[in-house]
Scaffold this motif. Structure first.
Motif, PDB file in Angstrom:
ATOM      1  N   GLN A 106       0.822  -1.238  -0.076  1.00  0.00           N
ATOM      2  CA  GLN A 106       0.033  -0.073  -0.063  1.00  0.00           C
ATOM      3  C   GLN A 106       0.792   1.335   0.031  1.00  0.00           C
ATOM      4  OE1 GLN A 106      -3.814   0.402   2.716  1.00  0.00           O
ATOM      5  NE2 GLN A 106      -2.007   1.520   3.899  1.00  0.00           N
ATOM      6  N   GLU A 107       1.868   1.224   0.832  1.00  0.00           N
ATOM      7  CA  GLU A 107       2.783   2.259   0.877  1.00  0.00           C
ATOM      8  C   GLU A 107       3.484   2.549  -0.385  1.00  0.00           C
ATOM      9  OE1 GLU A 107       3.498   4.739   3.664  1.00  0.00           O
ATOM     10  OE2 GLU A 107       1.504   3.633   3.899  1.00  0.00           O
ATOM     11  N   PHE A 108       3.914   1.513  -1.220  1.00  0.00           N
ATOM     12  CA  PHE A 108       4.810   1.692  -2.466  1.00  0.00           C
ATOM     13  C   PHE A 108       3.571   2.433  -3.533  1.00  0.00           C
ATOM     14  CE2 PHE A 108       8.153  -0.705  -0.586  1.00  0.00           C
ATOM     15  CZ  PHE A 108       9.080  -0.369  -1.387  1.00  0.00           C
ATOM     16  N   ILE A 109       2.539   1.629  -3.575  1.00  0.00           N
ATOM     17  CA  ILE A 109       1.265   2.013  -4.485  1.00  0.00           C
ATOM     18  C   ILE A 109       1.088   3.378  -4.468  1.00  0.00           C
ATOM     19  CG2 ILE A 109      -0.876   1.538  -5.206  1.00  0.00           C
ATOM     20  CD1 ILE A 109      -0.278  -1.310  -4.557  1.00  0.00           C
ATOM     21  N   ARG A 110       0.767   3.820  -3.246  1.00  0.00           N
ATOM     22  CA  ARG A 110       0.395   5.164  -2.981  1.00  0.00           C
ATOM     23  C   ARG A 110       1.543   6.147  -3.496  1.00  0.00           C
ATOM     24  NH1 ARG A 110      -2.934   4.930   2.638  1.00  0.00           N
ATOM     25  NH2 ARG A 110      -4.931   3.781   2.095  1.00  0.00           N
ATOM     26  N   GLY A 111       2.452   5.845  -2.974  1.00  0.00           N
ATOM     27  CA  GLY A 111       3.681   6.813  -3.448  1.00  0.00           C
ATOM     28  C   GLY A 111       3.981   6.877  -4.849  1.00  0.00           C
ATOM     29  N   ALA A 112       3.799   5.632  -5.190  1.00  0.00           N
ATOM     30  CA  ALA A 112       4.126   5.806  -6.583  1.00  0.00           C
ATOM     31  C   ALA A 112       2.947   6.536  -7.505  1.00  0.00           C
ATOM     32  CB  ALA A 112       4.034   4.555  -7.327  1.00  0.00           C
ATOM     33  N   GLN A 113       1.856   6.402  -7.281  1.00  0.00           N
ATOM     34  CA  GLN A 113       0.773   7.084  -7.819  1.00  0.00           C
ATOM     35  C   GLN A 113       0.846   8.636  -7.737  1.00  0.00           C
ATOM     36  OE1 GLN A 113      -2.806   5.405  -6.111  1.00  0.00           O
ATOM     37  NE2 GLN A 113      -3.012   3.847  -7.613  1.00  0.00           N
ATOM     38  N   VAL A 114       1.399   9.085  -6.579  1.00  0.00           N
ATOM     39  CA  VAL A 114       1.488  10.666  -6.354  1.00  0.00           C
ATOM     40  C   VAL A 114       2.552  11.061  -7.295  1.00  0.00           C
ATOM     41  CG1 VAL A 114       2.404  12.178  -4.612  1.00  0.00           C
ATOM     42  CG2 VAL A 114       0.544  10.625  -4.187  1.00  0.00           C
ATOM     43  N   ARG A 115       3.695  10.391  -7.240  1.00  0.00           N
ATOM     44  CA  ARG A 115       4.933  10.595  -7.902  1.00  0.00           C
ATOM     45  C   ARG A 115       4.552  10.662  -9.467  1.00  0.00           C
ATOM     46  NH1 ARG A 115      10.017  11.985  -7.234  1.00  0.00           N
ATOM     47  NH2 ARG A 115      11.344  11.696  -9.050  1.00  0.00           N
ATOM     48  N   ARG A 116       3.875   9.573 -10.218  1.00  0.00           N
ATOM     49  CA  ARG A 116       3.279   9.525 -11.311  1.00  0.00           C
ATOM     50  C   ARG A 116       2.507  10.656 -11.830  1.00  0.00           C
ATOM     51  NH1 ARG A 116      -0.749   5.106 -13.647  1.00  0.00           N
ATOM     52  NH2 ARG A 116      -2.074   6.117 -12.101  1.00  0.00           N
ATOM     53  N   GLY A 117       1.705  11.300 -11.028  1.00  0.00           N
ATOM     54  CA  GLY A 117       0.865  12.585 -11.194  1.00  0.00           C
ATOM     55  C   GLY A 117       1.654  13.715 -11.241  1.00  0.00           C
ATOM     56  N   ALA A 118       2.893  13.766 -10.179  1.00  0.00           N
ATOM     57  CA  ALA A 118       3.752  14.589 -10.304  1.00  0.00           C
ATOM     58  C   ALA A 118       4.814  14.984 -11.286  1.00  0.00           C
ATOM     59  CB  ALA A 118       4.584  15.090  -8.888  1.00  0.00           C
ATOM     60  N   THR A 119       5.191  13.737 -12.027  1.00  0.00           N
ATOM     61  CA  THR A 119       6.118  13.895 -12.996  1.00  0.00           C
ATOM     62  C   THR A 119       5.670  13.555 -14.438  1.00  0.00           C
ATOM     63  OG1 THR A 119       6.743  11.572 -12.292  1.00  0.00           O
ATOM     64  CG2 THR A 119       7.984  13.113 -11.101  1.00  0.00           C
ATOM     65  N   GLY A 120       4.551  12.729 -14.385  1.00  0.00           N
ATOM     66  CA  GLY A 120       4.038  12.422 -15.748  1.00  0.00           C
ATOM     67  C   GLY A 120       4.660  11.312 -16.313  1.00  0.00           C
ATOM     68  N   THR A 121       5.465  10.448 -15.547  1.00  0.00           N
ATOM     69  CA  THR A 121       6.034   9.337 -16.068  1.00  0.00           C
ATOM     70  C   THR A 121       5.214   7.982 -15.881  1.00  0.00           C
ATOM     71  OG1 THR A 121       6.878   8.757 -13.770  1.00  0.00           O
ATOM     72  CG2 THR A 121       8.516   9.998 -15.443  1.00  0.00           C
ATOM     73  N   ASP A 122       5.514   6.732 -16.323  1.00  0.00           N
ATOM     74  CA  ASP A 122       4.738   5.692 -16.068  1.00  0.00           C
ATOM     75  C   ASP A 122       4.845   5.264 -14.888  1.00  0.00           C
ATOM     76  OD1 ASP A 122       6.785   3.188 -16.336  1.00  0.00           O
ATOM     77  OD2 ASP A 122       7.607   5.106 -17.451  1.00  0.00           O
ATOM     78  N   ILE A 123       4.051   4.204 -14.425  1.00  0.00           N
ATOM     79  CA  ILE A 123       3.816   3.861 -12.957  1.00  0.00           C
ATOM     80  C   ILE A 123       5.194   3.139 -12.506  1.00  0.00           C
ATOM     81  CG2 ILE A 123       2.957   1.632 -13.458  1.00  0.00           C
ATOM     82  CD1 ILE A 123       2.255   3.787 -10.330  1.00  0.00           C
ATOM     83  N   LEU A 124       5.817   2.365 -13.435  1.00  0.00           N
ATOM     84  CA  LEU A 124       7.321   1.676 -13.050  1.00  0.00           C
ATOM     85  C   LEU A 124       8.349   2.622 -12.902  1.00  0.00           C
ATOM     86  CD1 LEU A 124       8.596  -1.041 -12.311  1.00  0.00           C
ATOM     87  CD2 LEU A 124       9.186  -1.043 -14.680  1.00  0.00           C
ATOM     88  N   THR A 125       8.411   3.685 -13.878  1.00  0.00           N
ATOM     89  CA  THR A 125       9.540   4.712 -13.347  1.00  0.00           C
ATOM     90  C   THR A 125       9.186   5.599 -12.260  1.00  0.00           C
ATOM     91  OG1 THR A 125       9.831   4.730 -16.089  1.00  0.00           O
ATOM     92  CG2 THR A 125      10.682   6.613 -14.599  1.00  0.00           C
ATOM     93  N   ALA A 126       8.048   5.926 -12.134  1.00  0.00           N
ATOM     94  CA  ALA A 126       7.667   6.647 -10.808  1.00  0.00           C
ATOM     95  C   ALA A 126       7.771   6.072  -9.485  1.00  0.00           C
ATOM     96  CB  ALA A 126       6.044   6.850 -10.957  1.00  0.00           C
ATOM     97  N   ILE A 128      10.542   3.584  -9.332  1.00  0.00           N
ATOM     98  CA  ILE A 128      11.696   3.791  -9.123  1.00  0.00           C
ATOM     99  C   ILE A 128      12.403   5.130  -8.577  1.00  0.00           C
ATOM    100  CG2 ILE A 128      14.180   3.579 -10.473  1.00  0.00           C
ATOM    101  CD1 ILE A 128      12.763   1.595 -12.313  1.00  0.00           C
ATOM    102  N   GLY A 129      11.574   6.180  -9.116  1.00  0.00           N
ATOM    103  CA  GLY A 129      12.111   7.400  -8.977  1.00  0.00           C
ATOM    104  C   GLY A 129      11.536   7.619  -7.284  1.00  0.00           C
ATOM    105  N   LEU A 130      10.533   7.064  -7.008  1.00  0.00           N
ATOM    106  CA  LEU A 130      10.291   7.077  -5.619  1.00  0.00           C
ATOM    107  C   LEU A 130      11.175   6.476  -4.519  1.00  0.00           C
ATOM    108  CD1 LEU A 130       7.550   7.822  -3.638  1.00  0.00           C
ATOM    109  CD2 LEU A 130       7.049   5.427  -3.911  1.00  0.00           C
ATOM    110  N   VAL A 131      11.639   5.246  -4.984  1.00  0.00           N
ATOM    111  CA  VAL A 131      12.610   4.730  -4.182  1.00  0.00           C
ATOM    112  C   VAL A 131      13.948   5.674  -4.036  1.00  0.00           C
ATOM    113  CG1 VAL A 131      14.165   2.625  -4.056  1.00  0.00           C
ATOM    114  CG2 VAL A 131      11.557   2.554  -4.361  1.00  0.00           C
ATOM    115  N   ALA A 292      14.511  10.564 -12.043  1.00  0.00           N
ATOM    116  CA  ALA A 292      14.009  11.821 -11.318  1.00  0.00           C
ATOM    117  C   ALA A 292      13.500  12.645 -12.162  1.00  0.00           C
ATOM    118  CB  ALA A 292      15.234  12.342 -10.531  1.00  0.00           C
ATOM    119  N   ALA A 293      13.877  12.662 -13.596  1.00  0.00           N
ATOM    120  CA  ALA A 293      13.404  13.632 -14.342  1.00  0.00           C
ATOM    121  C   ALA A 293      12.079  13.436 -15.003  1.00  0.00           C
ATOM    122  CB  ALA A 293      14.584  13.981 -15.415  1.00  0.00           C
ATOM    123  N   ARG A 294      11.525  14.541 -15.652  1.00  0.00           N
ATOM    124  CA  ARG A 294      10.148  14.150 -16.386  1.00  0.00           C
ATOM    125  C   ARG A 294      10.356  13.451 -17.636  1.00  0.00           C
ATOM    126  NH1 ARG A 294       5.061  16.597 -15.865  1.00  0.00           N
ATOM    127  NH2 ARG A 294       6.400  18.140 -14.204  1.00  0.00           N
TER     128      ARG A 294
END
Length: 461
Positions: A106-126, A128-131, A292-294
């Motif tokens: 749950q922590e990984f999924i929620r964090g990845a979704q937030v980062r995907r919305g902020a960076t515009g990347t796909d979920i997997l890249t988001a 990896i960037g989250l970690v 880390a980049a868009r």
């Protein structure tokens, strides 16, 4: 608390000797019994900790955070009970493992979704960037996953099955879903040692899966110190061990100790995941710079292809005469774990390194046969061994009465008191009124400072 418990129990024989003049043995059964609830609580805390926000855990927030983990743990427990799992410690462990795993997912999924919305990347890249942006936090979560996998392996101990049986050529015995058939006993010599090898055929639910070769090796000039060569068949679900415990070369018969140990390899897999989480937490800042980049348009699958390229290329009936094994009763198995072998090895009877050839073990087996033939209960046999040897030192764990209860009662009392004190201090600390903040300085109109601030904020989630 765990460290203190182990320290106190280890020192308890010395303490009992100093206070009462009698040295008591505290062996594996004692630790297995009283460390089990400590381990389950520790596992539960690895799932509860990530769900609690520091000084911001409102009731609504707790309900939202705990809903899916609690439902998954409860559903796992109910499903196990419906499937007939009655080993309470293993069942609880499986349920808590599900709770912790869903917590971390749950922590990984929620964090990845937030980062995907902020960076515009796909979920997997988001992801990896989250970690990459919070390596210590999410590396710690991966360590928690490793702990969950290790506890799955520990829980498999509750389903372990063992048999010791004498077989003649062509005879077979069933242990769990395995059928073990004794084919022959061979004596060979390679110039350095004499090898007595049992030739065994193994089938799984009637399907032949191969041959196994348990053996005893007698090295030259060390004939009185034979080594036991255990035949092992490993799978992700369970291990099968076959030990040549005894033999009669003339009759071609052999005594095999057969053990089916479920889930044990998950302990090693979990350790590997823990190591991976530790490495991630220690990686330098630039290790995840590519994530880390868009991402540009159309690059949604780039990171997936990169991960796939880095992965390794590979992923990894003859009817026999049946025999009714001279199996040990459940009572005898319990007693062999309760009674210490008195040969000096300081191990329980069922774990004596000397094996069946141990003279002390043979004497104690004869005593146990005598006591069990007289219809004695478990406690009566234990008491009879204490009377025979004149001390509780023959027991793997002290009798749970009187002064002996101090071995587990004192650590538990101190641990509970310490936990309550820590909770009280944390509660008072969390309720403390925040200090008044100083008024922020007026914003500056310096364009260079504003540009630098924008650059720093751009990398934040």
């Amino acid at each position: 608390f765990s460290a203190f418990f182990v320290l106190f129990a280890t020192m308890f024989p010395t303490l009992s000797e100093a206070l009462r003049g009698e040295r008591l043995t505290v062996g594996p059964p004692f630790f297995n019994k009283w460390m089990l609830p400590i381990g389950l609580v520790l596992l539960l805390l690895t799932g509860i900790g990530p769900l609690l926000a520091w000084r911001k855990s409102s009731a609504a927030n707790l309900v939202r955070q705990f809903l899916w983990p609690a439902v998954s743990g409860l559903a796992t427990g109910i499903a196990l009970f419906a499937l007939g799992v009655r080993v309470w410690s293993s069942g609880i462990c499986f349920a808590i493992c599900a709770f912790v795993f869903v917590t971390i997912a749950q922590e990984f999924i929620r964090g990845a979704q937030v980062r995907r919305g902020a960076t515009g990347t796909d979920i997997l890249t988001a992801l990896i960037g989250l970690v990459g942006r919070s390596k210590r936090r999410y590396g710690g979560y991966i360590v928690h996953v490793g702990i969950v996998l290790m506890f799955l392996g520990f829980a498999g101990e509750g389903f372990k099955q063992e048999e010791q049986v004498l077989l003649k050529p062509g005879q077979e015995v069933a242990v769990a879903h395995f059928t073990v058939r004794h084919d022959a006993l061979r004596v060979t010599n390679d110039g350095q040692k004499q090898m007595i090898t049992g030739h065994v055929s193994v089938s799984d639910d009637g399907e032949a899966i191969g041959a196994m070769r348990p053996a005893k090796w007698f090295f030259n000039r060390r004939e009185n110190e034979p080594t036991t060569e255990v035949a092992i068949r490993r799978t992700i679900a369970e291990d099968l061990y076959i030990v040549l415990a005894g033999y009669d070369v003339a009759a071609q018969s052999a005594t095999y100790a057969i053990t089916v140990n479920p889930l044990v390899n998950w302990i090693w897999f979990g350790f590997g995941v823990m190591a991976l989480g530790s490495i991630i937490a220690l990686l330098p800042e630039g290790a995840y710079a590519f994530a880390a980049a868009r991402a540009p348009a159309g690059a949604a699958t780039t990171s997936l292809l990169l991960i796939l390229c880095l992965l390794p290329a590979g992923a990894r009936a003859q009817t026999a005469q049946s025999v009714v094994p001279a199996a040990k009763s459940e009572l005898r198995k319990q007693l062999e774990g309760d009674i210490m072998c008195m040969c000096g090895c300081r191990a329980p009877m069922n774990d004596c390194p000397m094996g069946p050839t141990c003279h002390g073990l043979q004497e104690q087996n004869a005593l146990m046969d005598k006591f069990l033939a007289a219809g004695m209960t478990r406690e009566e046999v234990r008491a009879a061994f204490v009377a025979h040897y004149g001390s509780q030192d023959v027991l793997a764990a002290p009798i749970d009465e009187g002064f002996n209860r101090l071995a587990w009662l004192l650590p538990y009392l101190l641990g509970t008191t310490g936990a309550l004190a820590a909770a009280f201090v944390a509660f008072r600390w969390a309720r403390r009124e925040p200090e008044p903040q100083q008024q922020a300085p007026a914003p500056t109109d310096d364009p260079n400072l504003l540009a630098r601030l924008d650059d720093e904020l751009r990398d934040l989630d």
